[in-house]
Design an enzyme around this catalytic site. Structure first.
Site, PDB file in Angstrom:
ATOM      1  CB  ALA A   1      -0.890  -0.008   1.238  1.00  0.00           C
TER       2      ALA A   1
ATOM      3  CG  LEU B   1       6.549   1.573   8.117  1.00  0.00           C
ATOM      4  CD1 LEU B   1       7.441   1.688   6.911  1.00  0.00           C
ATOM      5  CD2 LEU B   1       7.286   1.896   9.398  1.00  0.00           C
TER       6      LEU B   1
ATOM      7  CG  ASP C   1       3.722  -1.941   2.445  1.00  0.00           C
ATOM      8  OD1 ASP C   1       2.518  -1.603   2.549  1.00  0.00           O
ATOM      9  OD2 ASP C   1       4.097  -3.096   2.136  1.00  0.00           O
ATOM     10  CG  HIS C   2      -0.489   3.552   5.028  1.00  0.00           C
ATOM     11  ND1 HIS C   2      -0.457   3.407   6.391  1.00  0.00           N
ATOM     12  CD2 HIS C   2      -1.076   4.755   4.786  1.00  0.00           C
ATOM     13  CE1 HIS C   2      -1.023   4.472   6.957  1.00  0.00           C
ATOM     14  NE2 HIS C   2      -1.393   5.318   6.002  1.00  0.00           N
ATOM     15  NE  ARG C   3       1.497  -4.606   2.554  1.00  0.00           N
ATOM     16  CZ  ARG C   3       2.067  -5.738   2.180  1.00  0.00           C
ATOM     17  NH1 ARG C   3       1.349  -6.837   2.032  1.00  0.00           N
ATOM     18  NH2 ARG C   3       3.356  -5.786   1.931  1.00  0.00           N
TER      19      ARG C   3
END
Lengths: 396, 214
Positions: free
Chosen positions: A191, A371, A367-369
């Site tokens: 993400a 962080l 990666d928003h998954r």
């Protein structure tokens, strides 16, 4: 229904082989593709996988025995079944590869795909991208000739634009193909979020100038990149989740205690990312030297596999070419990538005065998954501070 | 066909055997590309499927029983060993073509150094005037090849007396050094093996790049 497994045609000119080892015994249940027997021919041992799932009813050739191509070596079927057989062609690399369609139990693979052709014709067909399974054979004994392949190829319609020379078709292969696969994979899985920050390089410009002169004595080219590598490593130590990967299968974040920094290098054949191993344990000078060596190797196609593996975080210096900022694609399975922009002299406000400063945009893609935006801001703030108030050890 | 190159330098036989097994599994799972491993081993004797201890004369070197075709062979310093881990299913190379191709790579390489080598029917490997310059022994599991070839560069040929190479007299073995009367550069031979491998297998060397785009 019982099926006979025959010694397949495993290579041009191979008529017979020697059974060297049975890998199953009578009464065993075997899965499809499970190795049944090892056969040796011309100093090659080949494990023959089972074309079907079922029970081993009868072994027809003992270890040490010579078997001919087409000879039945084992009968497979349902448990308790009497041996009354139906012929089944084995999978072989020369004909069709194992088909995985249909149910797992006692289903015949597609044997009609078996084609007879010499290796030269097969190569020719590959070059023309012709599937031999659909070629009409006119040669003796159902053999496919080169002419057959040519005819089949002609029948395939040519795209109009291509025929008129308005388009060119360049095969996607080599590094280009790898890049294509990796980029799409990363975009599919992670993400992606981009966080951009301005970094004032004015102080660093003079520090780097000093370092550059020192480095010159040992014939090393000192760019800004080694400073950024150092600052990033310090940032990663404080924010370890940026030095991590996500194990999708186990649903675990793998936090790495080693700092292997990938450096994106543009080469004629495409982008390659050699890795500076254990960057935390190396001096500025060592890093500069290594970047120079690895970049040169990348450009001359001399990197070893090991030199491009094991990265934990990647830096790309796209600014050396241009751009205000860029949204780099994360080097999956890493979780973040830092893109450095161009160094530009810009008016800035300092202590209430307008002054000219050297400004660079840093864009961090994460990666928003794994962080969040706040993590990114904190990490980048720290990297920014280290570079804006440079306090680097310049000695080797 | 794209292949990765792995140059392991001087490595223990058992260690590289483990790497080969791992690579066969990884190749099967499409985790890696077809790979050519190049390596030099310390003194070791390996016995292929046809091999028996009768063909091991000396007990000085470690002995491995392995799954490749063929009989006894010796590996040691000065010998370049290559293990092509290739998916025969994906490359559509049959086992005989694989052996013929490897022979071709070795013949071309020998020729690059001014040596005229050739094949002998029913005796895989490459031969120069009735003497064997390189041996071949392959295994295929799940249609993935492993093990491979051993080319004698500056091999101490006396060490072949530890075995009966493939059941033959040890004096059958020769080396590039013996033929040329001088040592050959390991690096140069390696370079030529890679070049010829690319030509014969129509392969390009992938550096397994970890690439980025913008």
């Amino acid at each position: 229904m019982a099926v006979e497994f025959k010694f397949p045609d495993i290579g041009e000119g191979v008529m017979e082989g020697e059974v060297t080892k049975w890998l199953v015994k009578e009464g065993d249940y075997v899965k499809r593709d499970q190795p049944l027997v090892e056969v040796m021919t011309e100093k090659v041992t080949v494990e023959l996988p089972s074309p079907v799932a079922g029970t081993v009813l009868k072994i027809m050739a003992k270890a040490g025995e010579t078997i001919r191509v087409g000879q039945t070596v084992v009968v497979l079927g349902e448990k308790g079944e009497t041996v009354q057989t139906q012929t089944i062609a084995s999978v072989s690399t020369r004909t069709t590869s194992p088909t995985h369609s249909g149910s797992q139990k006692m289903v015949q693979p597609a044997v009609q795909g078996k084609t007879i052709a010499t290796p030269a014709v097969r190569k020719f067909a590959r070059e023309l991208n012709v599937d031999l399974a659909v070629v009409q054979a006119t040669g003796p004994g159902g053999r496919i000739t080169e002419e057959d392949v040519r005819n089949a190829s002609k029948r395939a319609t040519q795209p109009i634009a291509q025929a008129e020379g308005l388009e060119e078709r360049v095969p996607l292969k080599g590094i280009r193909k790898t890049i294509a696969e990796r980029m799409a994979k990363s975009k599919n899985i992670a993400a992606h979020v981009t966080h951009v920050e301005e970094v004032d390089f004015t102080e660093l410009v003079s520090v780097r100038e000093k370092a550059k002169q020192m480095a010159q004595k040992s014939n090393v080219k000192m760019t800004y990149l080694p400073f950024v590598v150092k600052a990033v490593v310090d940032g990663l130590k404080k924010h370890p989740h940026f030095n991590a990967s996500l194990d999708d299968q186990k649903n675990e974040i793998v936090v790495k205690k080693y700092y292997n920094i990938g450096i994106a290098v543009a080469t004629e054949i495409g982008l390659i990312v050699p890795v500076i191993k254990d960057a935390d344990k190396k001096s500025l000078m060592q890093i500069a030297q290594e970047i120079e060596e690895l970049s040169e190797k990348a450009r001359t196609n001399k990197l070893t596999l090991n030199e491009t593996r094991g990265g934990t975080f990647t830096i790309t210096n796209i600014g050396s070419i241009g751009g205000v900022f860029s949204t780099a694609i994360i080097n999956h399975p890493e979780v973040a990538i830092l893109a450095i922009g161009r160094i530009v002299k810009r008016p800035a406000v300092k202590n209430g005065n307008i002054v000219i400063r050297d400004i660079v945009n840093f864009s961090l893609n994460f990666d928003h998954r794994v962080l969040d935006g706040a993590d990114a801001a904190n990490f980048l703030n720290m990297v920014k501070k280290i570079l804006e108030e440079p306090n680097f050890e310049l000695q080797a | 066909m794209r292949i990765s190159l792995l140059d392991l330098g001087l490595r223990d036989y058992g260690e590289v055997l483990k790497i080969q097994h791992k690579f066969v599994e990884e190749r099967r799972a499409s985790k890696i590309l077809d790979t050519l491993i190049l390596v030099e081993h310390p003194d070791v004797i390996t016995l292929g499927r046809r091999g028996t201890m009768e063909n091991v004369v000396s007990k000085d070197f470690p002995v491995y029983f392995i799954e490749r075709g063929g009989d006894a062979t010796y590996h040691g310093p000065g010998q370049l060993v290559g293990y092509p881990i290739i998916s025969l299913e994906q490359t559509r190379i049959d086992v005989v073509t694989l052996v013929r191709n490897i022979e071709e790579v070795l013949i071309k390489t020998a020729s690059d150094f001014g040596i005229t080598a050739g094949r002998v029917e029913k005796k895989p490997g490459i031969w120069v005037d009735g003497k064997k310059l390189a041996s071949i022994g392959i295994a295929v599991q799940h249609w993935i090849s492993f093990h491979g070839f051993a080319l004698n560069l500056n091999t101490d040929l006396k060490k072949f007396y530890a075995i009966k190479p493939c059941g033959m007299e040890p004096s059958t073995m020769t080396s590039m050094q013996k033929i040329l009367g001088k040592k050959v550069s390991f690096d140069n031979v390696k370079k030529n093996i890679i070049k010829n491998f690319k030509d014969v297998f129509d392969a390009e060397i992938a550096e397994e790049p970890i690439a980025l785009a913008f």
